[in-house]
Scaffold this motif. Structure first.
Motif, PDB file in Angstrom:
ATOM      1  N   UNK A   1      21.528  55.864  39.398  1.00  0.00           N
ATOM      2  CA  UNK A   1      22.036  56.165  40.729  1.00  0.00           C
ATOM      3  C   UNK A   1      22.361  54.839  41.397  1.00  0.00           C
ATOM      4  N   UNK A   2      23.271  54.852  42.343  1.00  0.00           N
ATOM      5  CA  UNK A   2      23.746  53.612  42.953  1.00  0.00           C
ATOM      6  C   UNK A   2      23.769  53.750  44.467  1.00  0.00           C
ATOM      7  N   UNK A   3      23.454  52.664  45.144  1.00  0.00           N
ATOM      8  CA  UNK A   3      23.545  52.593  46.603  1.00  0.00           C
ATOM      9  C   UNK A   3      24.321  51.339  46.975  1.00  0.00           C
ATOM     10  N   UNK A   4      25.147  51.449  48.000  1.00  0.00           N
ATOM     11  CA  UNK A   4      25.914  50.304  48.465  1.00  0.00           C
ATOM     12  C   UNK A   4      25.255  49.726  49.712  1.00  0.00           C
ATOM     13  N   UNK A   5      25.067  48.418  49.718  1.00  0.00           N
ATOM     14  CA  UNK A   5      24.555  47.708  50.893  1.00  0.00           C
ATOM     15  C   UNK A   5      25.510  46.556  51.173  1.00  0.00           C
TER      16      UNK A   5
END
Length: 252
Positions: free
Chosen positions: A64-68
């Protein structure tokens, strides 16, 4: 109308057939969120190359990926992916160690490591064994030798997600000695430790044990990625608490 046939294991096989993607999954088994640049280093590929591998792993449901801001951080899609990696590592051949650095890292990971949200390695296996020995966990003897385990399934059900139950004395022990409330008769999920070929506690109990050890300052992150190390006080306290000998586990 649509229907579903058997699971297509070849899809997972193709995802893991690329060594770079396999190394990414191994690097993330400690449950961390890591940026693409660090995963490129772990995988041994260029930053320009890692994005394609990560996209395939995300599309395949393994990450899973999250953008910051400008950056993207990646993590395993859940504990089931960590379990898959651990099981595969158990049956996979080991890499040849060709440097002192590789040897040091391999030794540290085998001694103690973060296995998603709980602890794996020799120390975790030793502690789980002590809980079984003292009747705090009810179940089999922790081995994965099929010849010693009764039942129709491999290892007599040892591969089941739930293999033990926390006894009344076990719940009292965990609460009093480790200051972590874990109800009696809690089903305790196990992992077959890929380095030790025996069980270490996972699930709620495994998570509570690691949290307690960290909060007491008995375990801390090692310099090697994923690895954990005993503090001097931690070795003394764990040996006294669980009545085990951790002489083979150097303290920091």
């Amino acid at each position: 109308m649509s229907s579903h046939g058997e699971a297509d294991l070849s899809v997972i096989g193709r995802l893991l057939a690329e060594p770079a993607r396999a190394r990414v999954l191994m690097a993330l088994t400690d449950g961390r969120w890591l940026p693409a640049s660090m995963l490129a280093l772990e995988a041994g590929v260029a930053n320009s190359t890692i994005s394609g591998h990560l996209t395939r792993l995300v599309d395949g449901g393994m990450l899973t990926v999250q953008r910051h801001g400008r950056y993207r951080y990646y993590r395993l899609a859940g504990p089931h992916i960590a379990e898959l990696v651990e099981v595969m590592a158990k049956i996979a051949p080991t890499l040849t160690i060709t440097s002192l650095r590789q040897g040091t890292r391999a030794h540290a990971i085998r001694r103690a490591r973060r296995c998603y949200d709980h602890m794996g390695g020799r120390i975790a296996v030793t502690i789980t064994g002590a809980l079984i020995r003292d009747g705090h966990l009810a179940g089999h003897d922790g081995s994965i030798d099929p010849d010693r385990m009764p039942g129709p399934r491999p290892a007599g059900g040892v591969l089941d997600p739930i293999a033990y139950t926390l006894t009344d004395t076990g719940a009292a022990f965990i609460t009093e000695r480790l200051e972590v409330a874990t109800p009696a008769h809690t089903a305790v999920r196990c992992c077959v430790d890929w380095t030790e070929h025996r069980h270490h506690a996972a699930g709620v109990l495994g998570r509570n044990l690691l949290t307690s050890f960290e909060e007491h300052g008995w375990i801390k992150p090692a310099t090697q990625p994923r690895a954990l190390t005993l503090t001097t006080n931690g070795r003394h306290q764990l040996e006294e608490t669980f009545q085990v000998d951790l002489e083979d586990h150097p303290a920091a």
